[in-house]
Design a protein around this motif. Structure first.
Motif, short mmCIF file in Angstrom:
data_model
loop_
_atom_site.label_atom_id
_atom_site.label_comp_id
_atom_site.label_asym_id
_atom_site.label_seq_id
_atom_site.Cartn_x
_atom_site.Cartn_y
_atom_site.Cartn_z
N MET A 1 1.12 -0.89 0.17
CA MET A 1 -0.08 -0.08 0.17
C MET A 1 0.64 1.29 0.12
N SER A 2 1.67 0.86 0.59
CA SER A 2 2.95 2.39 0.39
C SER A 2 3.00 3.19 -1.09
N TYR A 3 3.21 1.99 -1.44
CA TYR A 3 3.82 2.58 -3.03
C TYR A 3 2.35 2.91 -3.83
N LEU A 4 0.69 2.99 -3.06
CA LEU A 4 -0.44 3.70 -3.37
C LEU A 4 0.21 5.08 -3.22
N TYR A 5 0.17 5.11 -1.70
CA TYR A 5 0.58 6.73 -0.94
C TYR A 5 1.73 7.42 -1.43
N ALA A 6 2.24 6.38 -1.76
CA ALA A 6 4.02 8.03 -2.81
C ALA A 6 3.48 7.70 -3.98
N SER A 7 2.31 7.45 -4.58
CA SER A 7 2.26 8.01 -6.26
C SER A 7 0.44 9.16 -5.92
N VAL A 8 0.18 8.27 -4.79
CA VAL A 8 -1.00 9.83 -5.09
C VAL A 8 -0.14 11.31 -4.27
N LEU A 9 0.85 10.69 -3.62
CA LEU A 9 1.56 11.99 -3.36
C LEU A 9 1.96 12.98 -3.70
N LEU A 10 3.03 12.16 -5.10
CA LEU A 10 2.97 12.62 -6.46
C LEU A 10 2.73 12.77 -7.10
N PHE A 11 1.33 12.66 -7.18
CA PHE A 11 0.35 12.64 -8.67
C PHE A 11 -0.25 14.21 -7.33
N ALA A 12 -0.31 14.43 -6.74
CA ALA A 12 -0.78 15.55 -5.67
C ALA A 12 0.16 16.80 -6.24
N LEU A 13 1.39 15.98 -5.93
CA LEU A 13 2.49 16.97 -6.28
C LEU A 13 1.92 17.99 -7.73
N GLY A 14 2.07 17.33 -8.47
CA GLY A 14 2.09 17.51 -10.16
C GLY A 14 0.96 17.88 -10.64
N VAL A 15 -0.33 18.13 -10.11
CA VAL A 15 -1.80 18.87 -10.29
C VAL A 15 -0.93 20.46 -9.61
N TYR A 16 -0.51 19.95 -8.05
CA TYR A 16 -0.17 21.25 -8.05
C TYR A 16 0.81 22.64 -7.96
N GLY A 17 2.04 22.01 -8.75
CA GLY A 17 2.97 22.21 -10.43
C GLY A 17 1.62 23.11 -11.11
N VAL A 18 1.22 22.27 -11.90
CA VAL A 18 0.40 22.77 -13.08
C VAL A 18 -0.40 23.81 -12.32
N LEU A 19 -0.85 23.79 -11.48
CA LEU A 19 -2.02 25.00 -11.00
C LEU A 19 -1.14 26.15 -10.74
N THR A 20 -0.04 26.10 -10.32
CA THR A 20 0.65 27.68 -9.05
C THR A 20 1.98 27.73 -10.53
N ARG A 21 2.40 26.96 -11.29
CA ARG A 21 3.54 27.66 -12.15
C ARG A 21 2.98 28.85 -13.29
N ARG A 22 3.84 29.10 -13.83
CA ARG A 22 3.37 30.20 -14.09
C ARG A 22 4.57 30.22 -15.90
N THR A 23 5.10 29.01 -16.01
CA THR A 23 6.18 28.98 -16.75
C THR A 23 5.43 27.49 -18.05
N ALA A 24 5.28 27.77 -19.05
CA ALA A 24 5.38 26.47 -19.52
C ALA A 24 6.26 25.19 -19.08
#
Lengths: 95, 426
Positions: A1-24
């Motif tokens: 299960m720890s794989y799943l948690y790590a991947s959810v964390l990574l995915f959430a970080l990615g979504v956060y980055g897409v929403l906040t970063r301002r360069t392509a």
């Protein structure tokens, strides 16, 4: 299960980055992070279900490479034209 | 067969492109697409399976629509470079593959195979085209990432990578939701529609024709397969958002391509309603009428100008060129869904199915927004009859095709029963 948690964390970080970063480039980098999060969970689940998930992860790496080729080409073309890759500058098309 | 023809031509033409002249190359591309169409029609109604590649009714109907869109685009465009035609061919291959598989990973490969050429095609006009392409690319890549994560969770929840595997639990629900978001981006369902108006406005009109017809058809085929075991309830929300937002935002538009972009969002909503009530035949027929009508509208616009087309520039088109003017008029009335045109029967089928399924709330919303859409469709359709100095330099073939499709829309409206058995059997 720890794989799943790590991947959810990574995915959430990615979504956060897409929403906040301002360069392509950084937005694109965050999207790649999301792809790799999916890879991690595919490989993690493959422990329970067999090799199919690992093969899928290999396919995804190839897809991501193809995406990078087109995407970076586009970003370079935009940069040549405007000397900037900030997504906020892309505002000619409105209405 | 279709897959073989398309992939053989894509590979062979890639090499050939460097040796033959561009007009000849265009003919080869048309030959390849026509052969694919022929092979599709010859095997109509006969299922075929090889590994994860499954040709069935859904695949045939939606591939037919994608091929029609591709042929139309290639016919319309006058490009000085062979890559344009080649990219259309590659994208068509991706569309066929997307419509013909249940394997989620193969779907992702197909999704990228159809999207990557389209990102490049969207840049065909520098300047605005680059901006449109970058927006399309970033949001498209985001959609692919959502789709992939949905695939991974689906694998975790059910233990296999086949779309349509029944399952349960929160992980499975989340997986379906993510797959829905990924494909929702591609078919431009609100609230995942941000890219649509900008991309439609900034891309060359023939490419927009391809996006509005082929991509929608292929992505809806994938959506049908993902939603096979049970449609997630969240889709009802997307339907409501799409019909409301698409129709209301279109009201204020002064530019024809942007207007049609919002109209495409609204139509995606109606198609998703057909999907939600679980009727593939109604969806197929609606998509057929939509592809013909919106294709006709974009084809006329591309003869007026490959660039932006403000509604002002359409005034007087009927006096300048009666055939093109009538074509745009018929197309917008069919999109509106006025009898006796094909669009009416598409909406009729979808709405009666929604009534049968007891979706009264969505049905009323769809009916009201459909009535609201009369305002902008009539503004678009009637602009051609007003006084003005519209310019158009169509080629005879383009006018012939416009006439043919307009007649087809009227004919389908008079006898809609003619194609329904074929759609249901295919």
């Amino acid at each position: 299960m720890s794989y799943l948690y790590a991947s959810v964390l990574l995915f959430a970080l990615g979504v956060y980055g897409v929403l906040t970063r301002r360069t392509a480039i950084l937005v694109f980098l965050s999207i790649e992070l999301m792809l790799n999060a999916a890879n991690l969970s595919l490989v993690g689940f493959a422990r329970a279900f067999g090799l199919e998930g690992q093969v899928a992860a290999l396919m995804v790496i190839a897809i991501a490479a193809a995406e990078v080729a087109v995407g970076l080409g586009l970003i370079v073309a935009i940069f040549r034209q405007r000397e900037s890759t900030a997504v906020d500058d892309l505002s000619e098309l409105r209405g | 067969m279709t897959l073989l023809v398309l992939s053989l031509f894509s590979v062979a033409l890639t090499l050939l492109g460097f040796f033959v002249s561009v007009p000849l190359f265009k003919r080869f591309t048309i030959l390849g697409l026509s052969l694919a169409l022929l092979s599709l029609l010859l095997t109509w109604g006969k299922p075929f399976a090889l590994g994860p590649y499954h040709v069935d009714g859904i695949s045939q109907v939606f591939t037919l629509l994608a091929l029609l869109g591709a042929l139309w685009t290639v016919g319309l465009v006058r490009s000085g470079r062979f890559e344009f035609y080649l990219l259309v061919l590659y994208a068509t291959l991706g569309m066929h593959l997307l419509a013909s598989t249940q394997n989620l990973i193969l779907m992702l490969v197909a999704l990228e195979a159809l999207s990557l050429p389209l990102y490049a095609l969207a840049t065909w006009r520098r300047g605005e085209g680059l901006e449109a392409a970058l927006k399309y690319f970033l949001l498209g890549a985001l959609a692919a990432a959502f789709f992939l994560y949905g695939t991974a969770l689906h694998y975790g929840a059910t233990g296999n990578l086949l779309a349509g595997t029944p399952g349960e639990g929160p992980l499975y629900a989340l997986a379906l939701g993510l797959l829905l978001v990924g494909l929702g981006f591609k078919v431009a369902l609100a609230p995942f529609h941000f890219w649509t108006p900008d991309v439609y406005q900034g891309s060359p009109t023939p490419v927009v024709l391809f996006m509005a017809t082929g991509v929608k058809a292929a992505a809806f085929a994938a959506l049908l397969r993902v939603a096979a075991p049970g449609v997630p309830d969240a889709l009802a929300l997307l339907v409501a958002f799409s019909v409301l937002l698409g129709n209301l935002a279109a009201l204020g538009q002064k530019e024809a391509k942007r207007l049609l972009a919002y109209s495409s969002i609204a139509h995606a909503g109606y198609m998703a309603l057909a999907l939600y009530t679980g009727n593939a035949t109604a969806l197929g027929f609606y998509l057929l009428t939509y592809v013909l009508a919106t294709g006709l509208a974009f084809a006329v616009l591309s003869e007026v100008s490959p660039d932006r087309v403000p509604l002002e520039r359409l005034k007087g088109l009927f006096h300048r060129d009666p055939l093109l003017g009538l074509g745009l008029f018929v197309a917008s009335l069919s999109l509106l869904g006025l009898p006796p045109l094909a669009g009416f029967w598409g909406k009729y089928l979808v709405f009666t199915e929604a009534a049968k399924a007891g979706q009264w709330g969505l049905l009323v919303l769809a009916l009201i927004t459909s009535a609201v859409s009369a305002y902008y469709y009539l503004a678009l359709g009637l602009a051609v009859f007003q006084k003005g100095a519209a310019e158009a330099h169509p080629r005879p073939l383009a006018r012939g095709v416009a006439l043919g499709v307009a007649l087809l829309l009227i004919l389908l409206g008079l006898i809609p029963g003619a194609v329904l058995p074929a759609l249901a059997a295919g």
